[in-house]
Structure formats: structure tokens, C-alpha cells
Motif scaffolding. Structure first.
Motif, PDB file in Angstrom:
ATOM      1  N   ALA A 148       0.838  -1.207   0.000  1.00 12.64           N
ATOM      2  CA  ALA A 148       0.000   0.000   0.000  1.00 12.64           C
ATOM      3  C   ALA A 148       0.872   1.255   0.000  1.00 12.64           C
ATOM      4  N   VAL A 149       0.414   2.259  -0.727  1.00 12.47           N
ATOM      5  CA  VAL A 149       1.138   3.539  -0.769  1.00 12.47           C
ATOM      6  C   VAL A 149       0.493   4.487   0.251  1.00 12.47           C
ATOM      7  N   GLY A 150       1.127   4.659   1.364  1.00 13.28           N
ATOM      8  CA  GLY A 150       0.590   5.555   2.390  1.00 13.28           C
ATOM      9  C   GLY A 150       1.561   5.677   3.553  1.00 13.28           C
ATOM     10  N   GLU A 151       1.894   6.899   3.900  1.00 18.89           N
ATOM     11  CA  GLU A 151       2.811   7.124   5.017  1.00 18.89           C
ATOM     12  C   GLU A 151       2.702   8.582   5.454  1.00 18.89           C
ATOM     13  N   ILE A 152       2.740   8.811   6.747  1.00 19.52           N
ATOM     14  CA  ILE A 152       2.686  10.175   7.291  1.00 19.52           C
ATOM     15  C   ILE A 152       3.737  10.285   8.393  1.00 19.52           C
ATOM     16  N   ALA A 153       4.584  11.312   8.290  1.00 17.96           N
ATOM     17  CA  ALA A 153       5.585  11.585   9.321  1.00 17.96           C
ATOM     18  C   ALA A 153       5.473  13.057   9.701  1.00 17.96           C
ATOM     19  N   ALA A 155      15.470  11.101   2.102  1.00 22.40           N
ATOM     20  CA  ALA A 155      16.191   9.830   2.017  1.00 22.40           C
ATOM     21  C   ALA A 155      15.221   8.651   2.072  1.00 22.40           C
ATOM     22  N   ARG A 156      14.134   8.806   2.851  1.00 19.47           N
ATOM     23  CA  ARG A 156      13.114   7.763   2.920  1.00 19.47           C
ATOM     24  C   ARG A 156      12.430   7.594   1.567  1.00 19.47           C
ATOM     25  N   ILE A 157      12.110   8.692   0.909  1.00 18.90           N
ATOM     26  CA  ILE A 157      11.491   8.628  -0.422  1.00 18.90           C
ATOM     27  C   ILE A 157      12.454   7.989  -1.420  1.00 18.90           C
ATOM     28  N   ASP A 158      13.714   8.445  -1.398  1.00 15.88           N
ATOM     29  CA  ASP A 158      14.699   7.928  -2.353  1.00 15.88           C
ATOM     30  C   ASP A 158      14.894   6.424  -2.179  1.00 15.88           C
ATOM     31  N   TYR A 159      14.901   5.966  -0.937  1.00  8.53           N
ATOM     32  CA  TYR A 159      15.070   4.533  -0.696  1.00  8.53           C
ATOM     33  C   TYR A 159      13.883   3.747  -1.243  1.00  8.53           C
ATOM     34  N   TRP A 207       9.378  -1.917  -3.726  1.00  7.68           N
ATOM     35  CA  TRP A 207       9.455  -3.200  -4.432  1.00  7.68           C
ATOM     36  C   TRP A 207       8.544  -3.317  -5.648  1.00  7.68           C
ATOM     37  N   TYR A 208       7.259  -3.202  -5.436  1.00  4.44           N
ATOM     38  CA  TYR A 208       6.319  -3.380  -6.549  1.00  4.44           C
ATOM     39  C   TYR A 208       6.328  -2.146  -7.450  1.00  4.44           C
ATOM     40  N   PRO A 209       6.277  -2.353  -8.761  1.00  2.00           N
ATOM     41  CA  PRO A 209       6.342  -1.202  -9.679  1.00  2.00           C
ATOM     42  C   PRO A 209       5.262  -0.153  -9.403  1.00  2.00           C
ATOM     43  N   GLU A 210       4.050  -0.600  -9.127  1.00  2.93           N
ATOM     44  CA  GLU A 210       2.970   0.358  -8.867  1.00  2.93           C
ATOM     45  C   GLU A 210       3.223   1.129  -7.566  1.00  2.93           C
ATOM     46  N   THR A 211       3.732   0.426  -6.550  1.00  2.00           N
ATOM     47  CA  THR A 211       4.020   1.072  -5.269  1.00  2.00           C
ATOM     48  C   THR A 211       5.181   2.059  -5.411  1.00  2.00           C
ATOM     49  N   ILE A 212       6.194   1.648  -6.178  1.00  4.59           N
ATOM     50  CA  ILE A 212       7.332   2.550  -6.419  1.00  4.59           C
ATOM     51  C   ILE A 212       6.859   3.821  -7.116  1.00  4.59           C
ATOM     52  N   GLU A 213       5.994   3.656  -8.104  1.00  7.40           N
ATOM     53  CA  GLU A 213       5.463   4.810  -8.829  1.00  7.40           C
ATOM     54  C   GLU A 213       4.670   5.730  -7.891  1.00  7.40           C
ATOM     55  N   SER A 241       4.514  11.746  -3.153  1.00  8.57           N
ATOM     56  CA  SER A 241       5.225  12.078  -1.913  1.00  8.57           C
ATOM     57  C   SER A 241       5.385  13.588  -1.801  1.00  8.57           C
ATOM     58  N   ARG A 242       5.101  14.127  -0.631  1.00 10.20           N
ATOM     59  CA  ARG A 242       5.201  15.560  -0.407  1.00 10.20           C
ATOM     60  C   ARG A 242       5.932  15.817   0.913  1.00 10.20           C
ATOM     61  N   ILE A 243       6.919  16.738   0.862  1.00 10.51           N
ATOM     62  CA  ILE A 243       7.603  17.206   2.075  1.00 10.51           C
ATOM     63  C   ILE A 243       7.314  18.688   2.207  1.00 10.51           C
TER      64      ILE A 243
END
Length: 222
Positions: A141-146, A165-169, A181-187, A193-195
């Protein structure tokens, strides 16, 4: 004999006269107290008295200095401090107003510290008043909040660098597959992603609702 008596009578009269003169008050002496009077110089204050005040023309007053602030007044240069934003409450607002995948809290549970250090190396070492990190419970799943409020403004850039660095990784590069890992998740990590930062507050939002999260974050400081 008569001459002797006359001479004695004159001597006695002279003695009485001299004694009467000696009983009179001495000049310049108070007859009651016996203390000499102080003679004031002509046109001036008595000797030994307090000197006249050097008052300015027009009469001097003891009015307070007009430049001094009044007691109880407010210094106009004093800046108001904004009320601290509760990042946990803000996170709950984001969850209520938008669709996010199931997220796990890495910062309130001590058992999650190792995982936090793995995903965000160095973040725990930065002095922060508040630190909240939520990652997707399912890796696909694509979802993260910091969310972080640093104690020192100079650490804002360091937090932004850790978030990047988290996004780049997660995205990876041509030589190394991304952590997503998964192409769709990587995309999703690459495009969603927003900072964003404001003052001592920094946020990373990843997912379909990331743009909306940025708007709500900015609204906190409007």
C-alpha cells in the motif's frame, strides 16, 4: 576721718555699679538658653543652612521621565508566540478527512523503535518536541505520514533530508530496486510524496491524499 568714710562710700558705690554691669546679657546671646545666635549674612540664608535648590527657570518638578514606560504597560516589540500544534490531533484530522490505508504508529510504542530507526535513520537522535511516524501496515500500500516538531529551527533541514532519504530509498534507482518493491508502489512513492515545513514543523505525506494533507498542514499556520 570724714574723708576716709567718703572714700569707702565711693568705692562701695563703684563696686556695686560694676557688679550690675556684669550681670547684663552679652551681645548676640539668647538670654534664656545661653546659646549664641547665628547671624545670617545680609540677603542670604543663615550660615550652615541648606543651600537653595538649583531649580531650572519656570520651576522644576519631580514628574517622571516621559520616556520611561508606564508600569504595567506592554512592550510593543514583544512578539506573540503561537500556540503549539498537537501533531497527534492533526494526524487524526488527516485520517478523518481523507482516505488512507491502514497505518501503524512507530513512535508511541517502544517496541517499534528499531523499526523507526530502520526506516528513518537519525530521526530519533534529533531533539524534537513532537515526533509522529505512521507507515502502511501492508507494504504494497502507498501511504505514510511523518510529523515532527523540532526543538531547534536549524534541525528542520536535517529532518527534511531524512524524509527525502526515505522517499529515495522507497523509489530506488536504475541500479537498485526501490524498497517499495512493486512497480505500482514505487510509482506511488515517486509521484505522491510531499515534504513541507513551516517554522519548526515538518511533514512527509505519501499517498493519494498527500496533496490534500499539505493544504491542511498549511492551513494550521494561516
Amino acid at each position: 576721718m570724714k574723708k576716709k568714710i567718703l572714700a569707702l562710700t565711693l568705692a562701695l558705690a563703684l563696686s556695686l555699679s560694676l557688679a550690675a554691669c556684669g550681670g547684663k546679657d552679652a551681645p548676640g546671646q539668647d538670654a534664656d538658653s545661653g546659646v549664641p545666635e547665628v547671624n545670617a549674612p545680609e540677603g542670604g540664608a543663615p550660615e550652615g543652612g541648606a543651600p537653595e535648590d538649583d531649580a531650572p527657570e519656570g520651576g522644576g518638578t519631580d514628574a517622571p521621565d516621559a520616556s520611561a514606560p508606564e508600569k504595567g504597560g506592554t512592550d510593543s516589540t514583544e512578539t506573540e508566540t503561537s500556540e503549539e500544534i498537537n501533531l497527534s490531533a492533526f494526524y487524526n484530522t488527516l485520517r478523518e478527512g481523507n482516505i488512507w490505508p491502514e497505518l501503524m504508529d512507530l513512535t508511541t510504542d517502544a517496541n517499534m523503535k528499531e523499526l523507526l530507526d530502520s526506516y528513518y535513520p537519525g530521526l530519533a537522535e534529533i531533539a524534537a518536541k513532537q515526533r509522529r511516524v505512521y507507515i502502511a501496515a501492508i507494504s504494497a500500500a502507498v501511504g505514510e505520514i511523518a510529523l515532527v516538531e523540532v526543538e531547534n529551527a536549524e534541525d528542520v533541514q536535517a529532518v527534511e533530508d531524512i524524509f527525502q532519504a526515505r522517499i529515495d530509498y522507497q523509489v530506488g534507482d536504475d541500479a537498485t530496486p526501490g524498497g517499495a518493491w512493486y512497480p505500482e508502489t514505487i510509482e506511488g512513492w515517486k509521484t505522491k510524496s510531499r515534504i513541507v515545513s513551516h517554522g519548526n514543523y515538518v511533514m512527509l505525506a505519501v499517498g493519494d491524499a498527500s496533496a490534500s494533507a499539505v493544504e491542511e498542514f498549511e492551513a494550521l499556520f494561516a
